[in-house]
Design a protein around this motif. Structure first.
Motif, PDB file in Angstrom:
ATOM      1  N   ILE A   1      27.946  38.165  51.335  1.00 44.23           N
ATOM      2  CA  ILE A   1      27.937  38.536  50.139  1.00 44.23           C
ATOM      3  C   ILE A   1      28.121  37.450  48.992  1.00 44.23           C
ATOM      4  CG2 ILE A   1      28.579  39.815  48.319  1.00 44.23           C
ATOM      5  CD1 ILE A   1      29.506  41.924  50.628  1.00 44.23           C
ATOM      6  N   MET A   2      29.128  36.767  49.297  1.00 41.16           N
ATOM      7  CA  MET A   2      29.493  35.509  48.340  1.00 41.16           C
ATOM      8  C   MET A   2      28.291  34.429  48.577  1.00 41.16           C
ATOM      9  SD  MET A   2      32.387  36.286  46.763  1.00 41.16           S
ATOM     10  CE  MET A   2      32.663  34.754  46.155  1.00 41.16           C
TER      11      MET A   2
ATOM     12  N   LYS B   1      35.136  40.118  57.189  1.00 42.35           N
ATOM     13  CA  LYS B   1      35.199  38.894  56.449  1.00 42.35           C
ATOM     14  C   LYS B   1      33.844  38.310  56.630  1.00 42.35           C
ATOM     15  CE  LYS B   1      40.111  37.904  57.027  1.00 42.35           C
ATOM     16  NZ  LYS B   1      41.112  36.900  57.715  1.00 42.35           N
ATOM     17  N   GLU B   2      33.145  38.444  57.633  1.00 43.76           N
ATOM     18  CA  GLU B   2      31.733  37.717  57.706  1.00 43.76           C
ATOM     19  C   GLU B   2      30.717  38.278  56.772  1.00 43.76           C
ATOM     20  OE1 GLU B   2      30.798  38.552  61.911  1.00 43.76           O
ATOM     21  OE2 GLU B   2      31.881  36.876  62.745  1.00 43.76           O
ATOM     22  N   ALA B   3      31.001  39.833  56.662  1.00 46.60           N
ATOM     23  CA  ALA B   3      30.117  40.290  55.524  1.00 46.60           C
ATOM     24  C   ALA B   3      30.411  40.053  54.171  1.00 46.60           C
ATOM     25  CB  ALA B   3      30.457  41.893  55.913  1.00 46.60           C
TER      26      ALA B   3
ATOM     27  N   ASP C   1      21.991  32.966  44.131  1.00 46.17           N
ATOM     28  CA  ASP C   1      21.553  33.721  43.085  1.00 46.17           C
ATOM     29  C   ASP C   1      22.222  33.351  41.865  1.00 46.17           C
ATOM     30  OD1 ASP C   1      19.859  35.050  44.944  1.00 46.17           O
ATOM     31  OD2 ASP C   1      21.019  37.292  44.785  1.00 46.17           O
ATOM     32  N   SER C   2      23.477  32.973  41.662  1.00 43.84           N
ATOM     33  CA  SER C   2      23.834  32.648  40.672  1.00 43.84           C
ATOM     34  C   SER C   2      23.723  31.490  40.047  1.00 43.84           C
ATOM     35  CB  SER C   2      25.232  32.775  40.498  1.00 43.84           C
ATOM     36  OG  SER C   2      26.123  31.768  41.379  1.00 43.84           O
TER      37      SER C   2
ATOM     38  N   GLU D   1      25.197  43.642  41.467  1.00 43.83           N
ATOM     39  CA  GLU D   1      24.853  44.376  42.799  1.00 43.83           C
ATOM     40  C   GLU D   1      25.904  43.782  43.860  1.00 43.83           C
ATOM     41  OE1 GLU D   1      21.431  45.326  45.867  1.00 43.83           O
ATOM     42  OE2 GLU D   1      20.940  46.010  43.634  1.00 43.83           O
ATOM     43  N   HIS D   2      25.730  42.461  43.874  1.00 40.58           N
ATOM     44  CA  HIS D   2      26.677  41.591  44.857  1.00 40.58           C
ATOM     45  C   HIS D   2      28.101  41.855  44.659  1.00 40.58           C
ATOM     46  CE1 HIS D   2      23.129  39.443  46.262  1.00 40.58           C
ATOM     47  NE2 HIS D   2      23.266  38.535  45.326  1.00 40.58           N
ATOM     48  N   ILE D   3      28.508  42.012  43.627  1.00 39.91           N
ATOM     49  CA  ILE D   3      29.903  42.212  43.205  1.00 39.91           C
ATOM     50  C   ILE D   3      30.295  43.611  43.628  1.00 39.91           C
ATOM     51  CG2 ILE D   3      31.481  42.695  41.332  1.00 39.91           C
ATOM     52  CD1 ILE D   3      30.439  40.190  39.908  1.00 39.91           C
ATOM     53  N   GLU D   4      29.432  44.794  43.149  1.00 42.57           N
ATOM     54  CA  GLU D   4      29.273  46.105  43.935  1.00 42.57           C
ATOM     55  C   GLU D   4      29.506  46.040  45.424  1.00 42.57           C
ATOM     56  OE1 GLU D   4      29.644  50.279  43.137  1.00 42.57           O
ATOM     57  OE2 GLU D   4      28.843  48.762  41.488  1.00 42.57           O
ATOM     58  N   LYS D   5      28.736  45.555  46.159  1.00 40.78           N
ATOM     59  CA  LYS D   5      28.945  45.373  47.725  1.00 40.78           C
ATOM     60  C   LYS D   5      30.361  44.628  47.940  1.00 40.78           C
ATOM     61  CE  LYS D   5      23.948  44.904  48.396  1.00 40.78           C
ATOM     62  NZ  LYS D   5      23.041  44.073  48.883  1.00 40.78           N
ATOM     63  N   LEU D   6      30.758  43.517  47.169  1.00 35.43           N
ATOM     64  CA  LEU D   6      31.858  42.705  47.346  1.00 35.43           C
ATOM     65  C   LEU D   6      32.995  43.731  47.274  1.00 35.43           C
ATOM     66  CD1 LEU D   6      32.751  39.788  47.899  1.00 35.43           C
ATOM     67  CD2 LEU D   6      33.699  40.071  45.525  1.00 35.43           C
TER      68      LEU D   6
END
Length: 149
Positions: free
Chosen positions: A138-139, A132-134, A145-146, A82-87
């Motif tokens: 996310i990162m 870039k802040e967003a 989480d990872s 999901e993080h990757i989807e947002k990214l």
């Protein structure tokens, strides 16, 4: 799947993000070089750069999406996918904003008397900063989480 596979996948993801940053840097440098060829502009050279940059971004995105699938299905980590989807969504937005900014810069260079061009550049720069802040947020969430396991 063993934990070392998971770790390798995460490392590959970070490497791809670094490649993305480098590709943006090359894109920006290429655009600055293109602007220096004005007012005649070496459009053929710039068009080739855009093609190469597009191929690089497509390759990175394809591999990032493969990682997203593996995290979700092989490692049962829908949170990370999901993080990757947002990214990916924010990266797409960043690329669109970058292209608009480049067009606005050329317009401002071609029409220095046009005050709207300068306003447009500032507005786009602000949107890119917010983007870039967003991305950074996310990162950070992905990293947190990872590393949880």
């Amino acid at each position: 799947m063993v934990p070392s596979d998971f770790k390798a996948l995460i490392q590959r993801f970070y490497h791809l993000q670094s490649e993305r940053v480098e590709t943006y840097r090359l894109f920006e440098e290429g655009h600055e070089a293109y602007l220096r060829t004005g007012p005649q502009y070496d459009f053929d050279h710039y068009k080739q750069l855009v093609h190469e940059i597009t191929q690089a971004f497509n390759g990175i995105s394809k591999e990032v999406l493969e990682i997203k699938g593996k995290l979700h299905h092989n490692f049962d980590r829908p949170d990370l996918s999901e993080h990757i989807e947002k990214l990916q969504s924010k990266e797409k937005e960043k690329l669109e904003l970058t292209a608009k900014l480049q067009l606005a810069r050329q317009c401002a260079q071609d029409h220095p008397e046009d005050e709207e061009s300068q306003e447009k550049i500032q507005e786009l720069k602000h949107k890119i900063i917010k983007n870039k802040e967003a991305l950074s947020e996310i990162m950070q969430d992905f990293k947190y989480d990872s590393e949880e396991c």
